[in-house]
Design an enzyme around this catalytic site. Structure first.
Site, PDB file in Angstrom:
ATOM      1  N   THR A 144       0.832  -1.196   0.000  1.00 45.37           N
ATOM      2  CA  THR A 144       0.000   0.000   0.000  1.00 45.37           C
ATOM      3  C   THR A 144       0.869   1.250   0.000  1.00 45.37           C
ATOM      4  OG1 THR A 144      -1.500   1.287   1.384  1.00 45.37           O
ATOM      5  CG2 THR A 144      -0.178  -0.316   2.528  1.00 45.37           C
ATOM      6  N   SER A 179      -1.001   2.978  10.686  1.00 47.03           N
ATOM      7  CA  SER A 179      -1.920   2.117  11.457  1.00 47.03           C
ATOM      8  C   SER A 179      -1.259   0.747  11.583  1.00 47.03           C
ATOM      9  CB  SER A 179      -3.258   1.965  10.718  1.00 47.03           C
ATOM     10  OG  SER A 179      -3.095   1.100   9.598  1.00 47.03           O
ATOM     11  N   TYR A 181      -2.527  -1.922  10.560  1.00 51.31           N
ATOM     12  CA  TYR A 181      -2.716  -2.557   9.249  1.00 51.31           C
ATOM     13  C   TYR A 181      -1.574  -2.155   8.305  1.00 51.31           C
ATOM     14  CZ  TYR A 181      -3.832  -2.210   4.332  1.00 51.31           C
ATOM     15  OH  TYR A 181      -3.722  -2.229   2.967  1.00 51.31           O
ATOM     16  N   HIS A 182      -1.352  -0.821   8.176  1.00 46.88           N
ATOM     17  CA  HIS A 182      -0.297  -0.383   7.262  1.00 46.88           C
ATOM     18  C   HIS A 182       1.059  -0.960   7.694  1.00 46.88           C
ATOM     19  CE1 HIS A 182      -3.353   2.796   6.215  1.00 46.88           C
ATOM     20  NE2 HIS A 182      -2.902   2.538   5.016  1.00 46.88           N
ATOM     21  N   LYS A 185       1.830  -4.374   6.360  1.00 44.60           N
ATOM     22  CA  LYS A 185       2.318  -4.378   4.968  1.00 44.60           C
ATOM     23  C   LYS A 185       3.832  -4.107   4.937  1.00 44.60           C
ATOM     24  CE  LYS A 185      -1.662  -4.680   2.641  1.00 44.60           C
ATOM     25  NZ  LYS A 185      -2.013  -5.824   1.795  1.00 44.60           N
TER      26      LYS A 185
END
Ligand code: NAD
Ligand code: USQ
Length: 401
Positions: A144, A179, A181-182, A185
């Site tokens: 991302t 975050s 989530y990020h 990645k």
């Protein structure tokens, strides 16, 4: 070409599966349906009424014959993913099968741990299975743009040249995730880069911007609603443009977070599919780890809301743009300039302007206005980065696997 799509039941996965089958590839899809369950868990649903995978495959088989296959399973289960690689013998593996929501990863410790465990361990299993059973396959991994965050300098395409204490080197561009989530990645990025180095795997790590839209060449919700891909608009899984359009069709004020100067790279779903198809057709060398920044244009979230308002008003929608307290901890005004030339060199040409795509999206979503209205309570942001608390609205089981 044999292509394996991990996460084929998802927003991008279903669209990509249909497109690659249409182009004559043999496509095998995998999914554990966790996205359907997590959206239910937070009390929402897809605005587009998505069919079960059984029905999707039935309809797709009538169009694409034997080009499309599906296996239900979880890639955090090593034996499962190893068996899939053995039977499918993929030349390209498009890995979309992760928990993709930043707010979901910020709810509490359990949701953060689930996100990182699902994403990092899933990718790690895939890398080991590739080493053992598909060492020549090309891994196309969806990372991302959010891995880079919003640094005060231009964002390079994966690597950049730096000079320090008189020596120069080409190094990985710094990552500043916003975050958990990020951050998952970013962890994947390091694991993939290492696997390419030590096992001679080949991979394209795609730093993708925010994707929006309801249509692709194969999907037209107004003509064939049974073939729709999902479209989320709730505060946890919906992304900025998609949410604004869903809000516009039901007369909910558009939710710009904070000052609204947050700037991101965006691209239409149909163009994300174009890019991923091009990447499948252009593999890197063995042992090569490369990074592509996959965006079309950059916008700040206030101008986006104003553009949705302008297009919606042409359709006689009454639209108000609201600045609501920002639930996230992020820069609300910042520099944002992204280098994205690799995909263009391979032939990527964006096919629709933002305004053309918004026009189509609003028409499509007006057809599902009742479904959006029914879950209107899931729109207003409740999940914050500060205290992380949110009220789980449904009694859906917490077992996502
Ligand atoms: P999505 O949630 O709609 O699709 C992901 C699919 O993967 C889901 O169907 C889910 O059930 C499946 N999945 C998750 N974990 C799995 C597991 N352990 N085993 C098997 N299947 C699993 O998300 P999307 O919007 O289609 O995004 C796809 C990928 O692209 C994600 O990795 C996301 O992080 C990335 N991405 C998305 C966007 C965007 O704007 N949609 C932007 C940049 C990057
Ligand atoms: N935002 C609003 N109003 C909204 C929703 C979001 O102002 O109603 C703002 C957010 O505060 C943020 C920006 O819009 O500043 C983008 O938020 P988003 O929810 O559209 O996107 P994000 O959380 O970053 O995540 C999405 C996908 C994720 C992908 C990422 C790409 O869910 O899978 O990785 O986009 S990127 O943003 O480039 O990191």
């Amino acid at each position: 070409m044999n292509v394996l799509i991990l996460g084929m039941d998802g927003y991008i996965g279903w669209s990509l599966g249909l497109h690659l089958a249409e182009k004559g590839n043999k496509v095998v899809g995998v999914d554990n349906f966790s996205r359907r369950r997590t959206v239910e868990e937070i009390g929402s649903w897809s605005a587009t009424p998505i069919q079960t995978m059984e029905k999707r495959m039935h309809i797709a088989k009538a169009i694409y014959q034997d080009s499309l296959h599906f296996h239900e399973g979880d890639i955090t289960d090593y034996d499962f993913i190893a068996d899939v690689l053995k039977s499918c013998e993929p030349e390209a593996i498009v890995h979309l099968g992760e928990q993709p929501s930043a707010p979901y990863s910020m709810i509490d410790a359990e949701h953060a741990a689930y996100t990182q465990q699902n994403n990092v361990i899933g990718t790690l299993n895939l890398l080991f299975a590739m080493r053992d059973y598909a060492p020549n396959a090309h891994l196309i991994k969806l990372g991302t743009m959010g891995e880079y965050g919003t640094p005060p300098i231009d964002i390079a395409e994966g690597f950049f040249e730096v000079e320090y204490n008189g020596r120069r080197a080409n190094l990985m561009f710094p990552r500043y995730p916003g975050s958990f989530y990020h951050a998952s990645k970013v962890h994947d990025t390091y694991n993939i880069m290492l696997a390419c180095k030590i096992w001679d795997l080949r991979s394209t790590d795609v730093m993708q911007g925010v994707v929006y839209g309801t249509r692709t060449h194969e999907i037209n919700p107004s003509e064939n609603p049974d073939m729709c891909t999902r479209f989320d608009f709730d505060e946890v899984f919906g992304t900025a443009i998609n949410r604004y359009c869903a809000e516009a069709v039901i007369g909910h004020p558009l939710t710009v977070y904070g000052k609204g100067g947050q700037t991101r790279g965006f691209l239409a779903l149909v163009d994300s599919i174009q890019c991923l198809t091009l990447i499948c057709q252009n593999a890197p060398d063995k042992g090569e780890y490369r990074v592509f920044n996959q965006i079309d244009e950059t916008y700040d979230v206030t101008s986006l809301a104003r553009t949705v308002k302008k297009i919606g008003e042409r359709k006689n929608l009454a639209i108000r743009v609201n600045h609501v307290p920002n639930p996230r901890k992020e820069a609300e005004e910042h520099h944002y300039k992204v280098e994205a030339k690799h995909l263009r060199k391979l032939g990527f040409k964006p096919t629709r302007t933002l305004e053309q795509e918004l026009d189509l999206m609003l028409d499509d979503l007006l057809g599902f206005k009742g479904r959006i209205k029914e879950k209107e309570c899931a729109i207003y942001p409740k999940t914050t980065w500060q205290d992380g608390k949110r009220i789980i609205q449904s009694s859906a089981p917490m077992n996502r696997n």
